[in-house]
Structure formats: C-alpha cells, structure tokens
Design a protein around this motif. Structure first.
Motif, PDB file in Angstrom:
ATOM      1  N   GLY A  25       0.815  -1.209   0.000  1.00 29.16           N
ATOM      2  CA  GLY A  25       0.000   0.000   0.000  1.00 29.16           C
ATOM      3  C   GLY A  25       0.850   1.261   0.000  1.00 29.16           C
ATOM      4  O   GLY A  25       0.552   2.225  -0.713  1.00 29.16           O
ATOM      5  N   THR A  26       1.930   1.257   0.768  1.00 29.82           N
ATOM      6  CA  THR A  26       2.823   2.417   0.801  1.00 29.82           C
ATOM      7  C   THR A  26       3.484   2.639  -0.554  1.00 29.82           C
ATOM      8  O   THR A  26       3.632   3.783  -1.012  1.00 29.82           O
ATOM      9  CB  THR A  26       3.898   2.231   1.889  1.00 29.82           C
ATOM     10  OG1 THR A  26       3.252   2.151   3.166  1.00 29.82           O
ATOM     11  CG2 THR A  26       4.890   3.374   1.892  1.00 29.82           C
ATOM     12  N   ALA A  27       3.872   1.552  -1.219  1.00 31.89           N
ATOM     13  CA  ALA A  27       4.472   1.677  -2.547  1.00 31.89           C
ATOM     14  C   ALA A  27       3.476   2.280  -3.533  1.00 31.89           C
ATOM     15  O   ALA A  27       3.822   3.160  -4.331  1.00 31.89           O
ATOM     16  CB  ALA A  27       4.957   0.316  -3.032  1.00 31.89           C
ATOM     17  N   PHE A  28       2.208   1.815  -3.491  1.00 31.22           N
ATOM     18  CA  PHE A  28       1.171   2.393  -4.341  1.00 31.22           C
ATOM     19  C   PHE A  28       1.016   3.880  -4.042  1.00 31.22           C
ATOM     20  O   PHE A  28       0.923   4.712  -4.952  1.00 31.22           O
ATOM     21  CB  PHE A  28      -0.160   1.676  -4.122  1.00 31.22           C
ATOM     22  CG  PHE A  28      -0.374   0.476  -5.000  1.00 31.22           C
ATOM     23  CD1 PHE A  28       0.575  -0.530  -5.089  1.00 31.22           C
ATOM     24  CD2 PHE A  28      -1.536   0.344  -5.740  1.00 31.22           C
ATOM     25  CE1 PHE A  28       0.374  -1.638  -5.904  1.00 31.22           C
ATOM     26  CE2 PHE A  28      -1.751  -0.749  -6.555  1.00 31.22           C
ATOM     27  CZ  PHE A  28      -0.804  -1.751  -6.644  1.00 31.22           C
ATOM     28  N   ALA A  29       0.951   4.215  -2.760  1.00 36.61           N
ATOM     29  CA  ALA A  29       0.734   5.609  -2.360  1.00 36.61           C
ATOM     30  C   ALA A  29       1.823   6.514  -2.916  1.00 36.61           C
ATOM     31  O   ALA A  29       1.537   7.597  -3.444  1.00 36.61           O
ATOM     32  CB  ALA A  29       0.698   5.701  -0.833  1.00 36.61           C
ATOM     33  N   ARG A  30       3.057   6.081  -2.810  1.00 34.57           N
ATOM     34  CA  ARG A  30       4.162   6.937  -3.251  1.00 34.57           C
ATOM     35  C   ARG A  30       4.125   7.166  -4.765  1.00 34.57           C
ATOM     36  O   ARG A  30       4.460   8.259  -5.237  1.00 34.57           O
ATOM     37  CB  ARG A  30       5.492   6.320  -2.824  1.00 34.57           C
ATOM     38  CG  ARG A  30       5.734   6.453  -1.327  1.00 34.57           C
ATOM     39  CD  ARG A  30       7.195   6.306  -0.953  1.00 34.57           C
ATOM     40  NE  ARG A  30       7.415   6.868   0.362  1.00 34.57           N
ATOM     41  CZ  ARG A  30       7.699   6.161   1.470  1.00 34.57           C
ATOM     42  NH1 ARG A  30       7.812   4.839   1.377  1.00 34.57           N
ATOM     43  NH2 ARG A  30       7.863   6.757   2.629  1.00 34.57           N
ATOM     44  N   THR A  31       3.712   6.167  -5.522  1.00 24.31           N
ATOM     45  CA  THR A  31       3.645   6.370  -6.979  1.00 24.31           C
ATOM     46  C   THR A  31       2.544   7.355  -7.339  1.00 24.31           C
ATOM     47  O   THR A  31       2.712   8.184  -8.235  1.00 24.31           O
ATOM     48  CB  THR A  31       3.435   5.049  -7.730  1.00 24.31           C
ATOM     49  OG1 THR A  31       2.181   4.463  -7.356  1.00 24.31           O
ATOM     50  CG2 THR A  31       4.557   4.068  -7.444  1.00 24.31           C
ATOM     51  N   LEU A 159      -5.167   3.753 -12.219  1.00 26.74           N
ATOM     52  CA  LEU A 159      -4.752   2.417 -11.784  1.00 26.74           C
ATOM     53  C   LEU A 159      -3.447   1.980 -12.435  1.00 26.74           C
ATOM     54  O   LEU A 159      -2.717   1.146 -11.883  1.00 26.74           O
ATOM     55  CB  LEU A 159      -5.852   1.403 -12.099  1.00 26.74           C
ATOM     56  CG  LEU A 159      -7.178   1.603 -11.354  1.00 26.74           C
ATOM     57  CD1 LEU A 159      -8.215   0.597 -11.831  1.00 26.74           C
ATOM     58  CD2 LEU A 159      -6.985   1.499  -9.843  1.00 26.74           C
ATOM     59  N   ALA A 160      -3.135   2.545 -13.590  1.00 30.65           N
ATOM     60  CA  ALA A 160      -1.909   2.166 -14.305  1.00 30.65           C
ATOM     61  C   ALA A 160      -0.667   2.847 -13.755  1.00 30.65           C
ATOM     62  O   ALA A 160       0.441   2.522 -14.166  1.00 30.65           O
ATOM     63  CB  ALA A 160      -2.050   2.479 -15.794  1.00 30.65           C
ATOM     64  N   VAL A 161      -0.824   3.776 -12.820  1.00 29.82           N
ATOM     65  CA  VAL A 161       0.340   4.496 -12.296  1.00 29.82           C
ATOM     66  C   VAL A 161       1.258   3.580 -11.481  1.00 29.82           C
ATOM     67  O   VAL A 161       2.465   3.539 -11.721  1.00 29.82           O
ATOM     68  CB  VAL A 161      -0.102   5.728 -11.475  1.00 29.82           C
ATOM     69  CG1 VAL A 161       1.080   6.345 -10.740  1.00 29.82           C
ATOM     70  CG2 VAL A 161      -0.749   6.758 -12.398  1.00 29.82           C
ATOM     71  N   PRO A 162       0.749   2.805 -10.524  1.00 33.31           N
ATOM     72  CA  PRO A 162       1.659   1.963  -9.740  1.00 33.31           C
ATOM     73  C   PRO A 162       2.255   0.809 -10.540  1.00 33.31           C
ATOM     74  O   PRO A 162       3.424   0.442 -10.355  1.00 33.31           O
ATOM     75  CB  PRO A 162       0.770   1.432  -8.613  1.00 33.31           C
ATOM     76  CG  PRO A 162      -0.422   2.327  -8.582  1.00 33.31           C
ATOM     77  CD  PRO A 162      -0.612   2.767  -9.996  1.00 33.31           C
ATOM     78  N   ALA A 163       1.455   0.212 -11.421  1.00 33.95           N
ATOM     79  CA  ALA A 163       1.908  -0.952 -12.202  1.00 33.95           C
ATOM     80  C   ALA A 163       1.000  -1.108 -13.406  1.00 33.95           C
ATOM     81  O   ALA A 163      -0.101  -0.540 -13.452  1.00 33.95           O
ATOM     82  CB  ALA A 163       1.883  -2.217 -11.343  1.00 33.95           C
ATOM     83  N   GLY A 164       1.432  -1.895 -14.363  1.00 34.12           N
ATOM     84  CA  GLY A 164       0.615  -2.141 -15.536  1.00 34.12           C
ATOM     85  C   GLY A 164      -0.724  -2.759 -15.170  1.00 34.12           C
ATOM     86  O   GLY A 164      -0.906  -3.289 -14.069  1.00 34.12           O
ATOM     87  N   THR A 165      -1.674  -2.684 -16.081  1.00 36.03           N
ATOM     88  CA  THR A 165      -3.006  -3.226 -15.820  1.00 36.03           C
ATOM     89  C   THR A 165      -3.347  -4.310 -16.825  1.00 36.03           C
ATOM     90  O   THR A 165      -2.973  -4.230 -18.002  1.00 36.03           O
ATOM     91  CB  THR A 165      -4.080  -2.129 -15.892  1.00 36.03           C
ATOM     92  OG1 THR A 165      -4.083  -1.548 -17.214  1.00 36.03           O
ATOM     93  CG2 THR A 165      -3.811  -1.035 -14.860  1.00 36.03           C
TER      94      THR A 165
END
Length: 302
Positions: A25-31, A159-165
C-alpha cells in the motif's frame, strides 16, 4: 485531516482514497503522489501514515473519513475480513471500490455483491508484483482487474500508475483466480529450483554458474511448453506436438528419483508429480505428454 477543495477542473487528476499502508500500500501511495494525484490515506496503525503525510498525502483519522474524501477508494489490506472490518462504518454510496487485497475468487465475488448492496461499484484486483517493482515499469509488474468494464476504463489511467493493468473480465472473481493460478505455478517452479539446488549444493558445482544454467533452462522449457499446453487443452488433442511422451517421461522419473536418493536429497517435492504422471500412464495415455495431468486435477469443462 486537511482536505483539498473538490476538483472542478475536468483535467485535474482525481483524488484517491487508499486504505492500508503495508509495504504494498505504501508503494502504491508513493507512486500516486509522485504522479500528482491528490491522495487521502488511512491505516489502522496511524504512525505508518506519517512519512506519506510528509510527502503530501492527507491523513484520515478513520477509514470512513478516508472514503468520504474521494470517489475512487482503493483497499490494500491484510485479508478480505480486514476489508469488511475497515469499511463497516463507511458510506460507500456513489463510490468506486477497488480492492487489491489478496483473496480467493469466491471472496472477491462475495465482496462485489456486498459493495453493490451498499451503493458502490466494485473492481477486484490481483497484484502480480512485489513492492520494489511498483512504480518501475521496466520491472514488468502488473495488476489484474475484474468487474464492470466501464469502471475499469474510467479509472484505468490512475490504476496504471503503480503498475501495468490487465483487465480479466466482468466476473469479479477472475482477477483473483488468475493471480492465484500464476502464483501457484510460481510455487511449483520454486519447488523445482529448491530441489535442483539441493542436488548440487554439496558437490563441486559453482552455484552462481549453475544458477545461470538453471534459469536459462526454465525459461527455454516454459517458452515452448506453456503455449503448447494451452493449445492442447483448447483442442482436446493431447498428442499433437508431443516431443517427449509420457511413457518416456515416467521412465525418466526413475532416474530423477534414484539420483535424489543417491545424493541424500528428499524426493518429497518430486514424488507427487511423478505419481500423477504414473497414474496417467497407467490409464493408457503413454503417447501424450504431461498435459493430461490437468484432467486428473480438474475435470474438463463441459
């Protein structure tokens, strides 16, 4: 919590509410913060939100307060029960709930019904990445999403910001199903890797050099065999394209098992699969390769 005023500029990036600030969750937040998305965060342990507050996130005192701040609500919690507990007092009316918490397909389908019953639209997610891969496109991580296609399309950019979809389909359980299927295959591969290293670790074999041979061999075999397995299962013809038939493989298994015993290595990782191969051969399928084992594990779809 400090709230930004509602976005009125149609080009502005939408606010996201994120519940759960573990490593993922923290990794997602930072992106999202790095990409300029207004972000509200909540975590059961408030101290985990402090570093993100310093980076620009708004911190909600409660999960309900976080949900109230944004239309797009993302949950990344310990398990499905944690999602229900966190959102128990939240008003989900008009919200789009995206749950990337690891769970089973049945849990995802039940959570989708639960969300719709509380006035929300729902997407389930299955994360095919570890935290260091998040926000690093070249790392190859991505997230499966399943649920209403219009909800996925509306939020695809965020949704594509943290990782591909990867959109898996309308059935809310399909993201979790494919997530678990790939992780199960990974576990089986790691079992083989562990057995291989156990065989050579006490011999005069440079493990670094052996690692290169092992990874190259696995990639080569998977590249050839996985697409063939799919074609055979789709066609129902398990004999076309066979390079090494089941009769040969079962005979070869005796050498694999004997070598393990000679090296003082347990056969408990190899034996279950070898036993399935022997069963399939005993049923009269020696001209196939190993794809028929799928039929032993799960009956063919009708």
């Amino acid at each position: 919590m400090t709230r930004n005023p509602p976005e009125t500029d149609l080009t502005a990036k939408p606010r996201i509410a994120l519940l759960g600030l573990g490593a993922m969750g923290t990794a997602f937040a930072r992106t999202w913060l790095a990409a300029g998305y207004p972000l509200t965060v909540w975590n059961r342990t408030p101290s985990r939100a402090e570093p993100l507050a310093a980076e620009g996130a708004d911190v909600a005192a409660t999960a309900a307060e976080a949900v109230a701040s944004a239309r797009l609500v993302v949950t990344c919690l310990l398990d499905d029960a944690s999602v229900g507990e966190a959102l128990e007092g939240a008003d989900l009316t008009g919200r789009d709930l995206v749950d990337v918490t690891t769970g089973t397909p049945a849990q995802a389908r039940a959570r989708a019904e639960w969300a719709v019953g509380r006035g929300a639209r729902f997407l389930s997610g299955g994360i095919m990445a570890i935290p260091p891969m998040v926000g690093v496109p070249e790392a190859g991580g991505y997230v499966f999403y399943s649920g209403p296609a219009e909800v996925f399309e509306e939020h695809r950019q965020a949704l594509a910001v943290p990782a591909g979809t990867q959109y898996a389909g309308e059935d809310a359980g399909l993201a979790s199903l494919q997530d678990v299927a790939l992780l199960s295959a990974m576990n089986g591969m790691f079992a083989g890797v562990a057995h291989a290293f156990a065989l050579v670790r006490n011999e005069d074999v440079p493990l670094g050099e052996f690692a290169g041979l092992l990874s190259g061999w696995l990639v080569a075999m998977a590249s050839a065999s996985v697409p063939l397995t799919a074609r055979q299962l789709e066609s129902g013809d398990y004999t076309t394209g066979v390079a090494s038939n089941l009769a040969m493989q079962v005979e070869g298994n005796t050498t694999l098992l004997r070598t393990a015993e000679e090296q003082g290595v347990s056969t408990e990782l190899l034996a279950p699969y070898a036993n399935l191969m022997a069963r399939r051969l005993a049923d009269g399928h020696g001209d196939e390769d190993g794809v028929g084992i799928v039929d032993l594990l799960a009956a063919p779809r009708r």
